[in-house]
Scaffold this motif. Structure first.
Motif, mmCIF file in Angstrom:
data_model
loop_
_atom_site.group_PDB
_atom_site.id
_atom_site.type_symbol
_atom_site.label_atom_id
_atom_site.label_comp_id
_atom_site.label_asym_id
_atom_site.label_seq_id
_atom_site.Cartn_x
_atom_site.Cartn_y
_atom_site.Cartn_z
ATOM 1 N N SER A 65 0.717 -1.201 -0.089
ATOM 2 C CA SER A 65 0.028 0.123 -0.049
ATOM 3 C C SER A 65 0.591 1.294 0.006
ATOM 4 C CB SER A 65 -0.919 0.087 1.291
ATOM 5 O OG SER A 65 -1.876 -1.155 1.216
ATOM 6 N N PHE A 66 2.046 1.346 0.618
ATOM 7 C CA PHE A 66 2.855 2.572 0.948
ATOM 8 C C PHE A 66 4.151 2.553 0.223
ATOM 9 C CE2 PHE A 66 -0.584 2.146 4.466
ATOM 10 C CZ PHE A 66 -1.092 3.354 4.310
ATOM 11 N N GLY A 67 4.389 1.524 -0.118
ATOM 12 C CA GLY A 67 5.785 1.454 -0.844
ATOM 13 C C GLY A 67 7.105 1.170 0.008
ATOM 14 N N ILE A 68 7.002 1.404 1.118
ATOM 15 C CA ILE A 68 8.187 1.144 2.033
ATOM 16 C C ILE A 68 8.617 -0.311 2.219
ATOM 17 C CG2 ILE A 68 9.255 1.450 3.836
ATOM 18 C CD1 ILE A 68 9.055 4.223 2.550
ATOM 19 N N GLY A 69 9.663 -0.826 1.682
ATOM 20 C CA GLY A 69 9.920 -2.226 1.892
ATOM 21 C C GLY A 69 10.388 -2.595 3.005
ATOM 22 N N ILE A 70 10.557 -3.987 3.510
ATOM 23 C CA ILE A 70 10.839 -4.475 4.831
ATOM 24 C C ILE A 70 12.191 -5.501 4.359
ATOM 25 C CG2 ILE A 70 10.318 -5.752 6.827
ATOM 26 C CD1 ILE A 70 7.542 -4.621 6.199
ATOM 27 N N ILE A 71 13.194 -5.182 5.303
ATOM 28 C CA ILE A 71 14.515 -5.935 5.242
ATOM 29 C C ILE A 71 14.553 -6.637 6.575
ATOM 30 C CG2 ILE A 71 16.996 -5.938 5.196
ATOM 31 C CD1 ILE A 71 16.734 -3.597 3.041
ATOM 32 N N HIS A 72 15.009 -8.151 6.494
ATOM 33 C CA HIS A 72 15.362 -8.591 7.809
ATOM 34 C C HIS A 72 16.616 -8.994 7.648
ATOM 35 C CE1 HIS A 72 15.564 -12.910 9.810
ATOM 36 N NE2 HIS A 72 15.480 -11.762 10.687
ATOM 37 N N LEU A 73 17.307 -8.647 8.800
ATOM 38 C CA LEU A 73 18.900 -8.711 9.001
ATOM 39 C C LEU A 73 19.007 -9.870 9.853
ATOM 40 C CD1 LEU A 73 20.532 -5.230 9.413
ATOM 41 C CD2 LEU A 73 20.346 -6.645 7.301
ATOM 42 N N ASP A 74 19.634 -11.080 9.541
ATOM 43 C CA ASP A 74 19.754 -11.975 10.341
ATOM 44 C C ASP A 74 21.054 -12.119 10.847
ATOM 45 O OD1 ASP A 74 20.098 -14.453 11.425
ATOM 46 O OD2 ASP A 74 19.403 -15.707 9.958
ATOM 47 N N PRO A 75 21.272 -11.634 12.018
ATOM 48 C CA PRO A 75 22.748 -11.601 12.708
ATOM 49 C C PRO A 75 23.333 -12.994 12.983
ATOM 50 C CG PRO A 75 21.151 -10.477 13.917
ATOM 51 C CD PRO A 75 20.489 -11.022 13.010
ATOM 52 N N SER A 76 22.567 -14.040 13.102
ATOM 53 C CA SER A 76 23.184 -15.394 13.310
ATOM 54 C C SER A 76 23.905 -15.923 11.910
ATOM 55 C CB SER A 76 22.017 -16.426 13.819
ATOM 56 O OG SER A 76 21.009 -16.633 13.192
ATOM 57 N N ASP A 77 23.127 -15.389 10.705
ATOM 58 C CA ASP A 77 23.631 -15.882 9.499
ATOM 59 C C ASP A 77 23.484 -14.785 8.423
ATOM 60 O OD1 ASP A 77 24.509 -17.163 7.164
ATOM 61 O OD2 ASP A 77 22.844 -18.660 7.137
ATOM 62 N N ILE A 78 24.450 -13.739 8.659
ATOM 63 C CA ILE A 78 24.461 -12.506 8.029
ATOM 64 C C ILE A 78 24.105 -12.510 6.544
ATOM 65 C CG2 ILE A 78 26.830 -11.846 7.753
ATOM 66 C CD1 ILE A 78 23.825 -9.567 8.393
ATOM 67 N N ASP A 79 24.587 -13.547 5.663
ATOM 68 C CA ASP A 79 24.432 -14.050 4.516
ATOM 69 C C ASP A 79 23.092 -14.217 4.028
ATOM 70 O OD1 ASP A 79 26.766 -12.475 3.746
ATOM 71 O OD2 ASP A 79 27.938 -14.357 4.104
ATOM 72 N N SER A 80 22.421 -14.719 5.040
ATOM 73 C CA SER A 80 20.838 -15.214 4.853
ATOM 74 C C SER A 80 20.128 -14.091 4.927
ATOM 75 C CB SER A 80 20.399 -16.523 5.673
ATOM 76 O OG SER A 80 21.405 -17.739 5.408
ATOM 77 N N SER A 81 20.439 -12.828 5.279
ATOM 78 C CA SER A 81 19.249 -11.684 5.444
ATOM 79 C C SER A 81 18.789 -11.514 3.861
ATOM 80 C CB SER A 81 20.287 -10.541 5.929
ATOM 81 O OG SER A 81 20.907 -10.447 7.056
ATOM 82 N N SER A 82 17.890 -10.936 4.027
ATOM 83 C CA SER A 82 16.732 -10.906 2.967
ATOM 84 C C SER A 82 15.971 -9.738 2.750
ATOM 85 C CB SER A 82 16.095 -12.167 2.818
ATOM 86 O OG SER A 82 15.109 -12.203 3.743
ATOM 87 N N ILE A 83 15.343 -9.459 1.625
ATOM 88 C CA ILE A 83 14.406 -8.430 1.484
ATOM 89 C C ILE A 83 13.102 -9.264 1.673
ATOM 90 C CG2 ILE A 83 13.216 -6.665 0.087
ATOM 91 C CD1 ILE A 83 15.915 -6.646 -1.647
ATOM 92 N N LEU A 84 12.356 -8.898 2.722
ATOM 93 C CA LEU A 84 10.994 -9.637 3.085
ATOM 94 C C LEU A 84 9.984 -9.071 1.936
ATOM 95 C CD1 LEU A 84 10.439 -10.129 6.875
ATOM 96 C CD2 LEU A 84 11.351 -11.834 5.085
#
Length: 322
Positions: free
Chosen positions: A237-256
């Motif tokens: 609706s509003f266009g702001i994306g959401i990112i999940h940073l995963d400190p336990s496996d930083i390279d698995s962080s993703s754009i939800l």
């Protein structure tokens, strides 16, 4: 010897659970009890496999040991313990969840900034091979008055194709539409829960909508189907994306949920940001200098930590996935 299955894990967790649990909660409890180590899987998201098997089990197997309680999110319990559940069990759980406060941590929100800087620079799902640099905006330097409470982003970023485009193309771009620059804005939170997500999201809407792409970023995001569906609705609706940073496996962080990109910057808001915060004004000056000199002066922006896992272990006290 029989192989220990996802459903075996669910049964072992739910036979001692004090209330119905979502499949994500079942996995988390199983992890805390060491039961997940018995599961032989190479999948990156084993809790999703657990959820899929539980949903199919209760829907298609009349003789299942499990029962589904409530909707969006569905919770699971054991059929032979059904008599222990009061009629308003789900309502009580949801009421308690809405009151939950952010989990206390030893680190501060700003300690997470290097994780985002690393993500923006290194994660190919976000940068698609581009070199995106970031800069922390210190709120302490802002002039807070009037309607400016939610105008200041935590972190800003930019991309200039200095290494990707030929010099003549960059010059021609400047003479024509000058659209080579991409600007990013990030609002950082340690966690997103039912208690804080609306305020956090609309704070990001307020202070990040000036950029080409704006994001709300968190290291802990409640894994609840209904909650995630609401975050997806807000992003759509509003266009702001959401990112999940995963400190336990930083390279698995993703754009939800991806941001809805803007073709043009909001110059009125950018001007107001410059008036209110010297860090932001300096950031724009540095980007301009880099564009004109055709060289990124990396020392002017947040450092991309080379050994980010060591930083996470030493600073955040979070152990890394093997």
């Amino acid at each position: 010897m029989a192989i220990y299955s996802f459903l075996d894990l669910a049964f072992d967790v739910l036979k001692v659970a004090t209330q119905p649990l979502t499949y994500q909660e079942v996995w988390q409890v199983g992890r805390e009890k060491g039961l997940t180590d018995k599961i032989k899987t190479s999948g990156k998201t084993p809790w999703q496999s657990l959820g899929a098997q539980l949903y199919v089990e209760v829907r298609d197997n009349d003789g299942s040991r499990f029962m589904k309680v409530g909707k969006r999110p569905a919770r699971f319990f054991l059929k032979d313990r059904a008599a222990e559940l009061p009629p308003d069990a789900v309502a009580k759980i949801e009421k308690e969840e809405s009151k939950k406060k952010e989990k206390k941590t030893e680190y501060h929100e700003r300690d997470l900034h290097p994780l985002l800087t690393y993500f923006a620079y290194a994660n190919p799902t976000f940068n698609r091979g581009r070199s995106i640099f970031t800069k922390t905006i210190f709120h302490e330097k802002s002039q807070r008055s009037g309607y400016n409470e939610w105008i200041h982003p935590d972190i800003v970023g930019f991309y200039l194709p200095l290494d990707d485009w030929r010099p003549d193309v960059i010059e021609f771009n400047r003479l024509s539409d000058n659209n080579s620059l991409r600007m990013f804005s990030f609002e950082m939170k340690k966690s997103l829960t039912k208690a804080n997500y609306r305020e956090a999201y609309f704070q990001a809407v307020s202070n990040s909508s000036w950029a080409h792409e704006g994001y709300l970023v968190a290291t802990e995001i409640l894994q609840d189907d209904e909650f995630l569906a609401e975050l997806e609705r807000l992003a759509s609706s509003f266009g702001i994306g959401i990112i999940h940073l995963d400190p336990s496996d930083i390279d698995s962080s993703s754009i939800l949920y991806p941001a809805r990109g803007r073709d043009a910057l909001d110059w009125e808001t950018i001007n107001k940001l410059c008036e209110q915060n010297s860090d932001f004004e300096k950031f724009l000056q540095d980007v301009k200098i880099d564009f004109e000199s055709k060289r990124i002066h990396r020392s002017e922006f947040d450092e991309v930590v080379k050994d980010i896992r060591k930083y996470i272990r030493d600073k955040l006290k979070i152990e890394q996935e093997p």
